[in-house]
Design a protein around this motif. Structure first.
Motif, mmCIF file in Angstrom:
data_model
loop_
_atom_site.group_PDB
_atom_site.id
_atom_site.type_symbol
_atom_site.label_atom_id
_atom_site.label_comp_id
_atom_site.label_asym_id
_atom_site.label_seq_id
_atom_site.Cartn_x
_atom_site.Cartn_y
_atom_site.Cartn_z
ATOM 1 N N ARG A 132 0.751 -1.260 -0.558
ATOM 2 C CA ARG A 132 -0.017 0.315 0.061
ATOM 3 C C ARG A 132 1.500 1.390 0.034
ATOM 4 N NH1 ARG A 132 -5.319 -0.042 -0.069
ATOM 5 N NH2 ARG A 132 -5.397 -2.297 0.706
ATOM 6 N N GLU A 133 2.022 0.954 0.272
ATOM 7 C CA GLU A 133 2.959 2.235 0.279
ATOM 8 C C GLU A 133 4.783 1.813 -0.252
ATOM 9 O OE1 GLU A 133 3.828 2.655 5.429
ATOM 10 O OE2 GLU A 133 1.537 3.580 3.659
ATOM 11 N N HIS A 141 -3.502 4.927 -5.931
ATOM 12 C CA HIS A 141 -3.830 5.552 -4.155
ATOM 13 C C HIS A 141 -4.817 7.136 -5.133
ATOM 14 C CE1 HIS A 141 -2.531 4.796 -0.167
ATOM 15 N NE2 HIS A 141 -1.163 4.297 -0.770
ATOM 16 N N ARG A 142 -3.939 7.078 -5.621
ATOM 17 C CA ARG A 142 -5.131 8.639 -6.698
ATOM 18 C C ARG A 142 -5.903 8.167 -8.036
ATOM 19 N NH1 ARG A 142 -4.327 12.361 -3.217
ATOM 20 N NH2 ARG A 142 -4.455 13.615 -5.280
ATOM 21 N N LEU A 191 -9.306 5.976 -6.140
ATOM 22 C CA LEU A 191 -9.684 7.379 -5.464
ATOM 23 C C LEU A 191 -10.314 8.248 -6.541
ATOM 24 C CD1 LEU A 191 -9.732 8.775 -2.882
ATOM 25 C CD2 LEU A 191 -8.534 10.560 -3.864
ATOM 26 N N TRP A 244 -9.637 -1.178 -3.848
ATOM 27 C CA TRP A 244 -8.187 -2.128 -4.412
ATOM 28 C C TRP A 244 -7.651 -3.065 -3.032
ATOM 29 C CZ3 TRP A 244 -3.779 2.090 -2.438
ATOM 30 C CH2 TRP A 244 -2.685 2.171 -3.038
ATOM 31 N N ALA A 298 1.364 1.965 -5.945
ATOM 32 C CA ALA A 298 1.338 1.728 -4.871
ATOM 33 C C ALA A 298 0.780 3.653 -4.203
ATOM 34 C CB ALA A 298 1.835 2.016 -3.642
ATOM 35 N N GLU A 299 1.501 4.237 -5.588
ATOM 36 C CA GLU A 299 1.780 6.039 -5.295
ATOM 37 C C GLU A 299 0.057 6.092 -6.695
ATOM 38 O OE1 GLU A 299 3.785 7.555 -4.408
ATOM 39 O OE2 GLU A 299 3.491 9.649 -4.888
ATOM 40 N N ASP A 306 4.371 8.553 3.792
ATOM 41 C CA ASP A 306 4.164 9.767 3.074
ATOM 42 C C ASP A 306 4.539 10.846 3.316
ATOM 43 O OD1 ASP A 306 5.004 9.897 5.960
ATOM 44 O OD2 ASP A 306 2.682 9.890 6.731
ATOM 45 N N HIS A 330 -2.086 16.240 -6.395
ATOM 46 C CA HIS A 330 -1.320 15.432 -5.241
ATOM 47 C C HIS A 330 -0.386 15.881 -3.907
ATOM 48 C CE1 HIS A 330 1.013 12.298 -2.736
ATOM 49 N NE2 HIS A 330 0.750 11.883 -3.463
#
Ligand code: UDP
Length: 404
Positions: free
Chosen positions: A36-37, A46-47, A50, A61, A42-43, A287, A192
């Motif tokens: 997840r990171e 995330h977007r 969404l 996801w 992953a980057e 993060d 972002h």
């Protein structure tokens, strides 16, 4: 809101997305990857996840679980898919891969989805769960143009059961592939926190916190601590540059849970950097978006000296901030950097040092390349185009209606 992207793309693209999303109403999509990171996949997810939900395409996801032994094998596999290597795949590793895959059968519910998109080799064995009526897509983030034959043979067992696969670039499509293939370029999100505008004061403040002098030239590479990103080569290039130009080197990175090599690489880099107070090895949490943003904006020259590269989101991130990039002539970097226009493509450490020096010496050149870089990213590597490509492909796979 999708409308927030209007300043960055033509209105027609947003309209196209709305039409496609309407057509896909009621469809359920699942993305699966292995972390997840940490790292570009992953980057992006995330977007993308969404935005897919926001336009009305119900999207989830999920992340598979594995242990060090599993990820050591999949990292080896990843490297072998990038290029033939001196490693071999042994049967014990294969059995272990299948065991962990089997354990994930329980954890990852795939039945309730119309379309399942599996990212990279780690979760690809989940294809055994495919049921009638579903479409499964394998999304490859590796440069598989010349894979190690044994590694290819291993993943081929799974690939042929998918309905389609997606590669970053046509050159990555290995000739032996038997299922339909599509090309979709990755992207960055201008909204972002990693890419939004920052004030000069904030940039200075953030880099100063880490002891970096914002008034002295900064050569920057942002990457997970991974041998394939060649941080050692960057350090050698920097040492050549430093003989002529007083400058600082920032290697900003982190570890990803699905890459067990990171800590060892970081330790070796630390040893090699010892004694040079102008080298900054920054190991930041995943993060640290504003920090990455600030360093990319503070940099005088951005380097991406990868030995192999799937895409290299960091290149577009730096270009979007108006930075010239000195990048290796490999993988997705070749696609992003236009040699002599938005930066330089190089083949050697010496070549990298030469181009970095050239850019450090010429502020006008940096500015004009930076301006070209922004436009290149605006037209090719922003998330709205990426979202449209995904919706188009899903639409094509699930319906027999002609696509737009
Ligand atoms: N990144 C980050 N912190 C780090 C290293 C990388 O936030 O310490 C981010 C970077 O900004 C980019 C992504 O992770 O968004 C890396 O993607 P890329 O495609 O460049 O490389 P990958 O790690 O997927 O090979």
């Amino acid at each position: 809101m999708i409308g927030d992207y209007k300043p960055f793309v033509e209105e027609a693209v947003i309209r196209e997305i709305e039409i496609l999303a309407k057509r896909l109403k009621g469809i359920k999509v699942l993305h699966v990857n292995s972390t997840r990171e940490g790292g570009g996949v992953a980057e992006i997810l995330h977007r993308l996840v969404l935005l897919m939900n926001e336009v009305g395409v119900k999207t989830d996801w999920k992340v598979i679980k594995g242990d060090k032994k599993f990820f050591t094998f999949t990292k080896k596999l990843h490297n072998l898919l990038h290029m033939p290597g001196r490693f071999e795949i042994d049967s014990e590793e294969v059995v272990y891969y299948l065991k962990i895959t089997y354990e994930n059968f329980e954890r990852i519910d795939t039945e309730n989805y119309d379309v399942v998109i599996i990212h990279d080799p780690q979760p690809m064995g989940l294809i055994a769960k495919k049921v009638k009526g579903q479409k499964w897509i394998w999304r490859c983030h590796v440069d598989t143009s010349t894979p190690d034959p044994a590694a290819w043979k291993f993943i081929e067992t799974f690939i042929n059961a998918y309905d389609a696969c997606i590669f970053h670039m046509p050159e990555f499509v290995y000739e032996k592939i038997k299922i339909p293939t599509f090309t979709i370029r990755p992207s960055i999100d201008p909204l972002h926190p990693k890419n939004v505008d920052l004030s000069p004061e904030e940039i200075k403040k953030i880099v100063s916190v880490f002891g970096v002098d914002p008034e002295k030239p900064i050569i920057l590479q942002v990457s997970r601590f991974d041998r394939l990103k060649d941080p050692f080569g960057v350090m050698r290039a920097y040492r050549m540059v430093k003989k002529k130009y007083a400058s600082q080197l920032v290697l900003l990175g982190g570890f990803a849970p699905d890459d067990p090599e990171g800590e060892e690489v970081f330790r070796e880099l630390k040893e090699q950097a010892e004694g040079d107070k102008d080298i900054f090895l920054l190991n930041l949490p995943p993060d640290s978006h504003r920090e990455v943003n600030a360093f990319q904006r503070a940099a005088t020259v951005v380097v991406q000296k990868s030995l192999r590269e799937g895409f290299g989101l960091v290149v577009s991130e730096a270009m979007w901030k108006g930075k010239p990039v000195v990048g290796s002539n490999v993988g997705g970097i070749k696609r992003q950097v236009v040699h002599g226009v938005t930066g330089y493509l190089v083949n050697t450490v010496e070549g990298a040092a030469w181009r970095i020096r050239q850019l450090l010496a010429n502020a006008e050149l940096r500015e004009s390349m930076g301006n070209h870089a922004i436009e290149r990213v605006r037209h090719r590597f922003l998330i709205i185009r990426h979202l449209r490509d995904y919706l188009l492909l899903i639409s094509k796979l699930i319906s027999s209606a002609p696509i737009l």
